[in-house]
Design an enzyme around this catalytic site. Structure first.
Site, short mmCIF file in Angstrom:
data_model
loop_
_atom_site.label_atom_id
_atom_site.label_comp_id
_atom_site.label_asym_id
_atom_site.label_seq_id
_atom_site.Cartn_x
_atom_site.Cartn_y
_atom_site.Cartn_z
N HIS A 1 -10.41 0.60 6.71
CA HIS A 1 -9.52 1.25 5.74
C HIS A 1 -9.57 0.54 4.39
O HIS A 1 -10.00 -0.62 4.30
CB HIS A 1 -8.08 1.23 6.26
CG HIS A 1 -7.79 2.27 7.30
ND1 HIS A 1 -8.10 2.08 8.63
CD2 HIS A 1 -7.26 3.51 7.20
CE1 HIS A 1 -7.75 3.17 9.31
NE2 HIS A 1 -7.23 4.06 8.46
N HIS A 2 -9.05 1.24 3.39
CA HIS A 2 -8.83 0.68 2.05
C HIS A 2 -7.98 -0.58 2.15
O HIS A 2 -7.19 -0.74 3.10
CB HIS A 2 -8.13 1.73 1.18
CG HIS A 2 -6.82 2.21 1.78
ND1 HIS A 2 -5.63 1.62 1.48
CD2 HIS A 2 -6.54 3.18 2.70
CE1 HIS A 2 -4.65 2.21 2.16
NE2 HIS A 2 -5.20 3.16 2.91
N ALA B 1 2.52 11.82 13.88
CA ALA B 1 1.07 11.91 14.05
C ALA B 1 0.41 10.71 13.37
O ALA B 1 0.41 10.63 12.14
CB ALA B 1 0.55 13.21 13.45
N LYS C 1 -3.86 -0.98 2.66
CA LYS C 1 -3.16 -0.61 3.89
C LYS C 1 -2.31 -1.78 4.39
O LYS C 1 -2.76 -2.91 4.42
CB LYS C 1 -4.18 -0.20 4.96
CG LYS C 1 -3.53 0.35 6.22
CD LYS C 1 -4.47 1.16 7.06
CE LYS C 1 -3.81 1.64 8.35
NZ LYS C 1 -2.64 2.50 8.10
N1 NAI Z 1 -0.83 10.24 9.70
C1 NAI Z 1 -1.86 10.31 8.85
O1 NAI Z 1 -2.73 11.17 8.97
C2 NAI Z 1 -1.92 9.33 7.74
C3 NAI Z 1 -0.98 8.37 7.65
N2 NAI Z 1 -0.99 7.48 6.64
C4 NAI Z 1 0.14 6.57 6.61
O2 NAI Z 1 1.04 7.05 5.64
C5 NAI Z 1 1.74 5.96 5.04
C6 NAI Z 1 1.58 6.03 3.53
O3 NAI Z 1 0.24 5.82 3.20
P1 NAI Z 1 -0.28 5.84 1.69
O4 NAI Z 1 0.16 7.08 1.03
O5 NAI Z 1 -1.70 5.50 1.76
O6 NAI Z 1 0.52 4.58 1.09
P2 NAI Z 1 1.02 4.36 -0.40
O7 NAI Z 1 1.29 2.90 -0.51
O8 NAI Z 1 0.09 4.99 -1.36
O9 NAI Z 1 2.41 5.16 -0.45
C7 NAI Z 1 3.58 4.72 0.17
C8 NAI Z 1 4.73 5.22 -0.66
O10 NAI Z 1 5.95 4.93 0.01
C9 NAI Z 1 6.91 4.79 -0.99
N3 NAI Z 1 8.10 4.12 -0.50
C10 NAI Z 1 8.28 2.82 -0.17
N4 NAI Z 1 9.56 2.60 0.15
C11 NAI Z 1 10.20 3.79 0.03
C12 NAI Z 1 11.55 4.20 0.22
N5 NAI Z 1 12.51 3.34 0.58
N6 NAI Z 1 11.84 5.51 0.02
C13 NAI Z 1 10.91 6.38 -0.35
N7 NAI Z 1 9.63 6.04 -0.57
C14 NAI Z 1 9.28 4.75 -0.37
C15 NAI Z 1 6.22 3.97 -2.10
O11 NAI Z 1 6.84 4.20 -3.34
C16 NAI Z 1 4.83 4.56 -2.05
O12 NAI Z 1 4.67 5.55 -3.06
C17 NAI Z 1 1.16 4.70 5.68
O13 NAI Z 1 1.99 4.32 6.76
C18 NAI Z 1 -0.18 5.15 6.21
O14 NAI Z 1 -0.62 4.40 7.30
C19 NAI Z 1 -1.94 7.50 5.68
C20 NAI Z 1 -2.94 8.42 5.72
C21 NAI Z 1 -3.01 9.41 6.77
O1 LIG Z 2 -3.23 4.03 5.76
C1 LIG Z 2 -4.10 4.93 5.83
O2 LIG Z 2 -4.83 5.20 4.89
C2 LIG Z 2 -4.24 5.67 7.09
N1 LIG Z 2 -3.37 5.48 8.03
C3 LIG Z 2 -3.34 6.12 9.29
C4 LIG Z 2 -3.54 5.11 10.40
O3 LIG Z 2 -2.97 4.01 10.31
O4 LIG Z 2 -4.24 5.41 11.36
C5 LIG Z 2 -4.25 7.31 9.36
C6 LIG Z 2 -5.53 7.16 8.63
O5 LIG Z 2 -6.33 6.27 9.35
C7 LIG Z 2 -5.30 6.69 7.21
#
Ligand code: NAI
Ligand SMILES: O=C(O)C1=N[C@H](C(=O)O)C[C@H](O)C1
Length: 263
Positions: free
Chosen positions: A153-154, A123, A157
């Site tokens: 976004h922040h 998703a 990203k």
């Molecule tokens: N589908 C959705 O609704 C949403 C998706 N996202 C996506 O989720 C992902 C994470 O976003 P955030 O939490 O904001 O990023 P973040 O940078 O805060 O967290 C990413 C985490 O991945 C970990 N990581 C990196 N390499 C790793 C490995 N080999 N094994 C395990 N962990 C590892 C890092 O330690 C870090 O804690 C991004 O791809 C973002 O685009 C973010 C918000 C909403």
């Molecule tokens: O990285 C994020 O923060 C988010 N990532 C997802 C995206 O790439 O669309 C979902 C949401 O926008 C937050």
């Protein structure tokens, strides 16, 4: 009881998912995958004082050590892809929030789950409001094909455009008559001024501190504008969708790309 592994527990989304999973009665967090802290417990890390949950850096060791039903991945694209593949190999249902996968990767992962009759969800956005924003945009594009997407976004990203913007454009192209946005003779005097191009649509990515996750889809017509906008102000906004997906994957027999296909 659903046994869950979370990958990326120290991240902005991962830490929110740890909170959600450990507060749900029918969910059990059995392990976490991290890129450091191997052999420690979640309770050794400051944000999680009471959680006796093992942390693994090696995914094979993790999958061999615990019994899990679902992997929730909230990491980075390269890692998320490998994790998803490994989870499928081990018959663990993937719930993937990580964005930045290519279309080829998604197709490949879908095929792998089909061969195994294994449910899964990727998703790009777990927030119900964002899913509705995408669906409404898809409806509008049938009648108003002049459209540009602005996602904000922040500035931590990694991927641009966002997974949500790509998904929105993919959904819009199913209903929109193909056309190229803007003047046919337009020229960029500064590279990138018109944003990224996808099927004639333009996608603009803004990255600033203070932002969380925001998107506006703007449709233009003769003497009128329609704006369809969604804002996530915190990561809790995504957790109902993560919870829903963790439960939903048991009813599916292949990987589904996009919550709009299962809500
Ligand atoms: N589908 C959705 O609704 C949403 C998706 N996202 C996506 O989720 C992902 C994470 O976003 P955030 O939490 O904001 O990023 P973040 O940078 O805060 O967290 C990413 C985490 O991945 C970990 N990581 C990196 N390499 C790793 C490995 N080999 N094994 C395990 N962990 C590892 C890092 O330690 C870090 O804690 C991004 O791809 C973002 O685009 C973010 C918000 C909403
Ligand atoms: O990285 C994020 O923060 C988010 N990532 C997802 C995206 O790439 O669309 C979902 C949401 O926008 C937050």
């Amino acid at each position: 009881m659903i046994n869950i592994i979370i990958a990326g527990p120290r991240g902005k989304m991962g830490s929110e998912a740890v909170r959600m999973v450990t507060n749900e009665e029918n969910f059990r967090l059995v392990a976490c995958l991290d890129n450091k802290n191997n052999g420690k417990k979640l309770m050794d890390l400051t944000p999680f004082p009471n959680l006796d949950v093992p942390i693994f850096e090696d995914i094979d060791e993790c999958f061999d050590s615990v019994e899990a039903d679902v992997l929730v991945d909230l990491t980075i694209p390269e890692v998320g892809y490998v994790h998803t593949k490994k989870a499928i190999e081990h018959n663990i249902r993937p719930v993937i929030g990580t964005t930045g996968f290519s279309q080829e990767q998604i197709t490949e992962l879908k095929e792998l789950t089909k061969n195994k009759n294994l449910g899964g969800i990727i998703a790009p956005n777990f927030a119900i409001g964002a899913v509705l924003m995408m669906k409404f945009s898809q409806m509008a594009a049938k009648y108003m094909p002049d459209v540009e997407i602005i996602e904000k976004h922040h500035d931590n990203k990694l991927d641009a455009p966002s997974g949500t913007a790509v998904k929105t454009a993919e959904m819009i192209r199913e209903t929109r008559k193909l056309k190229s946005q803007g003047h046919p003779d337009e020229k960029e005097t500064l590279n990138g001024a018109r944003g990224a191009e996808m099927d004639g649509m333009r996608i603009h990515s803004v990255r600033l501190p203070g932002l969380v996750a925001h998107q506006e889809v703007i449709f233009g017509g003769d003497g009128q504008l329609l704006s369809i906008k969604h804002d996530s102000f915190n990561r809790a906004s995504f957790m109902d969708g993560v919870k829903f997906s963790v439960e939903k994957v048991f009813e599916l027999n292949e990987l589904v790309y996009g919550l709009e296909n299962v809500i």
